[in-house]
Design a protein around this motif. Structure first.
Motif, PDB file in Angstrom:
ATOM      1  N   GLN A  24       0.817  -1.202   0.000  1.00 17.25           N
ATOM      2  CA  GLN A  24       0.000   0.000   0.000  1.00 17.25           C
ATOM      3  C   GLN A  24       0.861   1.266   0.000  1.00 17.25           C
ATOM      4  O   GLN A  24       0.515   2.269  -0.632  1.00 17.25           O
ATOM      5  CB  GLN A  24      -0.944   0.010   1.203  1.00 17.25           C
ATOM      6  CG  GLN A  24      -2.084  -0.980   1.087  1.00 17.25           C
ATOM      7  CD  GLN A  24      -2.878  -0.786  -0.199  1.00 17.25           C
ATOM      8  OE1 GLN A  24      -3.321   0.315  -0.520  1.00 17.25           O
ATOM      9  NE2 GLN A  24      -3.044  -1.857  -0.957  1.00 17.25           N
ATOM     10  N   THR A 156     -13.133 -13.063  -7.324  1.00 19.06           N
ATOM     11  CA  THR A 156     -12.735 -13.075  -5.907  1.00 19.06           C
ATOM     12  C   THR A 156     -11.855 -14.280  -5.588  1.00 19.06           C
ATOM     13  O   THR A 156     -10.832 -14.163  -4.902  1.00 19.06           O
ATOM     14  CB  THR A 156     -13.986 -13.086  -5.004  1.00 19.06           C
ATOM     15  OG1 THR A 156     -14.740 -11.895  -5.248  1.00 19.06           O
ATOM     16  CG2 THR A 156     -13.599 -13.143  -3.535  1.00 19.06           C
ATOM     17  N   GLY A 160      -7.780 -13.675  -5.216  1.00 18.39           N
ATOM     18  CA  GLY A 160      -7.330 -14.032  -3.872  1.00 18.39           C
ATOM     19  C   GLY A 160      -6.246 -15.098  -3.892  1.00 18.39           C
ATOM     20  O   GLY A 160      -5.248 -15.012  -3.164  1.00 18.39           O
ATOM     21  N   SER A 163      -2.998 -13.574  -5.113  1.00 20.51           N
ATOM     22  CA  SER A 163      -2.357 -12.683  -4.140  1.00 20.51           C
ATOM     23  C   SER A 163      -1.638 -13.452  -3.032  1.00 20.51           C
ATOM     24  O   SER A 163      -0.795 -12.892  -2.327  1.00 20.51           O
ATOM     25  CB  SER A 163      -3.390 -11.728  -3.535  1.00 20.51           C
ATOM     26  OG  SER A 163      -4.338 -12.427  -2.753  1.00 20.51           O
ATOM     27  N   GLU A 186     -18.647  -2.853  -9.658  1.00 16.83           N
ATOM     28  CA  GLU A 186     -18.677  -4.043  -8.806  1.00 16.83           C
ATOM     29  C   GLU A 186     -17.459  -4.920  -9.026  1.00 16.83           C
ATOM     30  O   GLU A 186     -16.851  -5.432  -8.075  1.00 16.83           O
ATOM     31  CB  GLU A 186     -19.941  -4.865  -9.088  1.00 16.83           C
ATOM     32  CG  GLU A 186     -21.239  -4.277  -8.601  1.00 16.83           C
ATOM     33  CD  GLU A 186     -22.375  -5.269  -8.815  1.00 16.83           C
ATOM     34  OE1 GLU A 186     -22.377  -6.334  -8.150  1.00 16.83           O
ATOM     35  OE2 GLU A 186     -23.246  -4.993  -9.669  1.00 16.83           O
ATOM     36  N   ARG A 189     -14.257  -3.290  -7.591  1.00 14.16           N
ATOM     37  CA  ARG A 189     -14.287  -3.313  -6.129  1.00 14.16           C
ATOM     38  C   ARG A 189     -13.970  -4.714  -5.613  1.00 14.16           C
ATOM     39  O   ARG A 189     -13.172  -4.886  -4.678  1.00 14.16           O
ATOM     40  CB  ARG A 189     -15.656  -2.857  -5.617  1.00 14.16           C
ATOM     41  CG  ARG A 189     -15.707  -2.775  -4.087  1.00 14.16           C
ATOM     42  CD  ARG A 189     -17.021  -2.205  -3.581  1.00 14.16           C
ATOM     43  NE  ARG A 189     -18.152  -3.060  -3.950  1.00 14.16           N
ATOM     44  CZ  ARG A 189     -19.203  -2.651  -4.647  1.00 14.16           C
ATOM     45  NH1 ARG A 189     -19.275  -1.403  -5.079  1.00 14.16           N
ATOM     46  NH2 ARG A 189     -20.187  -3.474  -4.933  1.00 14.16           N
ATOM     47  N   ALA A 190     -14.561  -5.726  -6.235  1.00 17.22           N
ATOM     48  CA  ALA A 190     -14.321  -7.109  -5.806  1.00 17.22           C
ATOM     49  C   ALA A 190     -12.863  -7.514  -6.017  1.00 17.22           C
ATOM     50  O   ALA A 190     -12.258  -8.178  -5.166  1.00 17.22           O
ATOM     51  CB  ALA A 190     -15.241  -8.058  -6.574  1.00 17.22           C
ATOM     52  N   ILE A 192     -10.159  -5.570  -6.136  1.00 14.46           N
ATOM     53  CA  ILE A 192      -9.266  -4.888  -5.182  1.00 14.46           C
ATOM     54  C   ILE A 192      -9.426  -5.495  -3.791  1.00 14.46           C
ATOM     55  O   ILE A 192      -8.439  -5.735  -3.087  1.00 14.46           O
ATOM     56  CB  ILE A 192      -9.540  -3.370  -5.173  1.00 14.46           C
ATOM     57  CG1 ILE A 192      -9.201  -2.765  -6.536  1.00 14.46           C
ATOM     58  CG2 ILE A 192      -8.719  -2.688  -4.078  1.00 14.46           C
ATOM     59  CD1 ILE A 192      -9.670  -1.329  -6.710  1.00 14.46           C
ATOM     60  N   ASP A 193     -10.663  -5.766  -3.393  1.00 19.60           N
ATOM     61  CA  ASP A 193     -10.890  -6.393  -2.083  1.00 19.60           C
ATOM     62  C   ASP A 193     -10.204  -7.753  -1.987  1.00 19.60           C
ATOM     63  O   ASP A 193      -9.755  -8.163  -0.916  1.00 19.60           O
ATOM     64  CB  ASP A 193     -12.388  -6.566  -1.829  1.00 19.60           C
ATOM     65  CG  ASP A 193     -13.059  -5.275  -1.364  1.00 19.60           C
ATOM     66  OD1 ASP A 193     -12.323  -4.343  -0.973  1.00 19.60           O
ATOM     67  OD2 ASP A 193     -14.308  -5.207  -1.407  1.00 19.60           O
ATOM     68  N   ALA A 194     -10.114  -8.449  -3.130  1.00 19.50           N
ATOM     69  CA  ALA A 194      -9.499  -9.787  -3.137  1.00 19.50           C
ATOM     70  C   ALA A 194      -7.973  -9.737  -3.183  1.00 19.50           C
ATOM     71  O   ALA A 194      -7.329 -10.759  -2.995  1.00 19.50           O
ATOM     72  CB  ALA A 194     -10.021 -10.585  -4.321  1.00 19.50           C
ATOM     73  N   ASN A 226     -12.652   1.685  -3.292  1.00 15.67           N
ATOM     74  CA  ASN A 226     -11.346   1.263  -2.771  1.00 15.67           C
ATOM     75  C   ASN A 226     -10.221   1.453  -3.790  1.00 15.67           C
ATOM     76  O   ASN A 226      -9.176   0.822  -3.703  1.00 15.67           O
ATOM     77  CB  ASN A 226     -11.398  -0.192  -2.314  1.00 15.67           C
ATOM     78  CG  ASN A 226     -12.021  -1.119  -3.359  1.00 15.67           C
ATOM     79  OD1 ASN A 226     -12.436  -0.667  -4.437  1.00 15.67           O
ATOM     80  ND2 ASN A 226     -12.087  -2.402  -3.048  1.00 15.67           N
ATOM     81  N   LYS A 229      -6.425   1.822  -3.161  1.00 12.76           N
ATOM     82  CA  LYS A 229      -5.571   0.669  -2.836  1.00 12.76           C
ATOM     83  C   LYS A 229      -4.962   0.015  -4.072  1.00 12.76           C
ATOM     84  O   LYS A 229      -4.282  -1.013  -3.962  1.00 12.76           O
ATOM     85  CB  LYS A 229      -6.382  -0.378  -2.067  1.00 12.76           C
ATOM     86  CG  LYS A 229      -6.892   0.112  -0.720  1.00 12.76           C
ATOM     87  CD  LYS A 229      -7.695  -0.980  -0.029  1.00 12.76           C
ATOM     88  CE  LYS A 229      -8.225  -0.503   1.313  1.00 12.76           C
ATOM     89  NZ  LYS A 229      -9.042  -1.559   1.983  1.00 12.76           N
TER      90      LYS A 229
END
Length: 415
Positions: A24, A156, A160, A163, A186, A189-190, A192-194, A226, A229
């Motif tokens: 980050q 996702t 994931g 990562s 959507e 966002r998914a 980046i969250d993953a 997000n 990020k």
């Protein structure tokens, strides 16, 4: 064994937050610096152009030339396509040291495993994966037979998974420019969250105009909560001849990463042309107010190397690398160039690493260019001789190359 595994999981949980914090910090630094990071996909998307197949040693030569030119990241290939592709990427590991080497993956776990094998041995901060999946209604219905929710789950899961193996994970929704905007939000966002550290906007079939490209980037910046990020990248195809213009519009709008190919090679009409984007951006930095790390003096040689190794010839008037872009036959232009080279050039040849200006003699040439050329070959010409050569040029057969021998014959005294 069970105790050992538990301790390993404990260590992983301990280290992961620290690694996330470092990632980050790097992302924030890139975003705040305003630097435009150039990513090249000549070796992957460019090679998909019919007839442009490259041998592993050719890929390495181009990769090293791109490194020398200052490229930030390099799309090295698609490891899941064949063991030969894995071997070709492995050949770059340890030799191409400055750019981040990335591998293309579908949203399939085995593709990510193949990428891990191909990039094995490269430092973690110099290797990454680029995942993609179709998101437009066309791709969802006809190519994937999946609905919106199923694709979000796929993103996702695989982002994931990637990562966990890679610090650098890019995700792009294929055919983004024909995807519903609310769904794009959507999807990003998914991803980046993953764990995606870069999200891409690919204009897969080259439909965008600069105005629509800008609008998409604004939409992403305004609606993806997000986005702080992750870096924002763009990838344009050239089906309407607008890939360079679209890329520049997105630079102006704040995109962090732009992906191109040398000579604009690629599927169908090709991709945004690396050297053209770099030079347009360089010459208009007052407009964009941003910087890059590309060495423009390496661009001409890069265009020639890629043309030679792919066998894809450039048009003579191809910007930056074409045979005629620093050549002129027009008398008025020749006269101006001899008085001051900048009169009829947007930039000097040495800026891109090319040779000097060529004053080509032909039917459109003027007296000053003829006299200059005669002087270059050691002939002290009179006004009469110059006029004689000019008249002779008008009568030579079409396509005749006016070399030194032809010029001497035209200037020879008549009996």
């Amino acid at each position: 064994m069970r105790l050992h595994m538990s301790f390993a999981k404990f260590l992983k949980r301990l280290i992961r937050p620290a690694k996330l914090a470092v990632k980050q910090t790097i992302i924030r630094h890139h975003k705040s610096s305003g630097m435009v990071l150039f990513s090249d996909t000549t070796l992957r998307d460019g090679e998909q152009m019919p007839g442009a197949t490259l041998e592993p040693e050719d890929k390495l030569r181009i990769a090293l030339a791109l490194e020398e030119a200052g490229i930030h990241s390099l799309d090295a290939g698609f490891p899941a396509s064949s063991p030969a592709e894995i071997a070709a990427i492995q050949q770059m590991v340890g030799k191409v040291k400055k750019p981040v080497l990335t591998a293309l993956c579908r949203t399939v776990r085995s593709d990510i495993d193949a990428a891990e094998e191909a990039l094995h041995g490269n430092p973690s901060h110099k290797r990454g994966v680029s995942l993609f999946v179709g998101t437009s209604p066309l791709h969802r219905q006809y190519k994937l037979q999946k609905d919106r929710t199923e694709i979000l789950k796929l993103i996702t899961d695989t982002v994931g998974y990637a990562s966990e193996k890679f610090d650098i994970v890019a995700f792009s929704p294929e055919d983004a420019s024909r995807t519903e905007r609310d769904y794009l939000t959507e999807v990003y966002r998914a991803a980046i969250d993953a764990g995606a550290t870069t999200i891409g906007f690919p204009d897969t079939v080259g439909l965008c105009t600069p105005e629509k490209a800008r609008d998409f980037i604004r939409h992403i910046q305004d609606t993806v909560p997000n986005l702080n990020k992750a870096l924002l990248a763009v990838h344009f195809h050239n089906d309407l001849g607008l890939a360079v213009a679209n890329t520049l519009a997105c630079i102006d709008e704040g995109a962090n990463v732009v992906q191109c190919t040398v000579n604009g090679i690629g599927e169908r009409a090709g991709n945004a042309c690396l050297e053209e984007v770099v030079m347009a951006f360089t010459l208009h930095q007052d407009q964009y107010g941003r910087e890059h790390s590309m060495d423009t003096t390496k661009l001409y040689g890069l265009t020639r190397l890629v043309s030679e190794l792919t066998g894809i010839r450039m048009a003579p008037n191809k910007p930056i690398g074409g045979d005629t872009i620093f050549a002129t036959e027009a008398g008025i232009h020749q006269d101006g160039l001899l008085k001051n080279i900048d009169t009829y050039l947007p930039f000097r040849p040495e800026v891109v690493g090319a040779g000097g200006v060529k004053l080509v003699l032909g039917r459109h040439s003027g007296r000053r260019a003829v006299a200059h050329r005669l002087e270059q070959i050691g002939m002290q010409s009179t006004d009469e001789q110059v006029m004689q050569v000019l008249e002779g040029l008008k009568s030579v057969p079409k396509g005749t190359m006016i070399d030194d021998d032809v010029l001497r014959k035209l200037a020879a005294p008549t009996k």
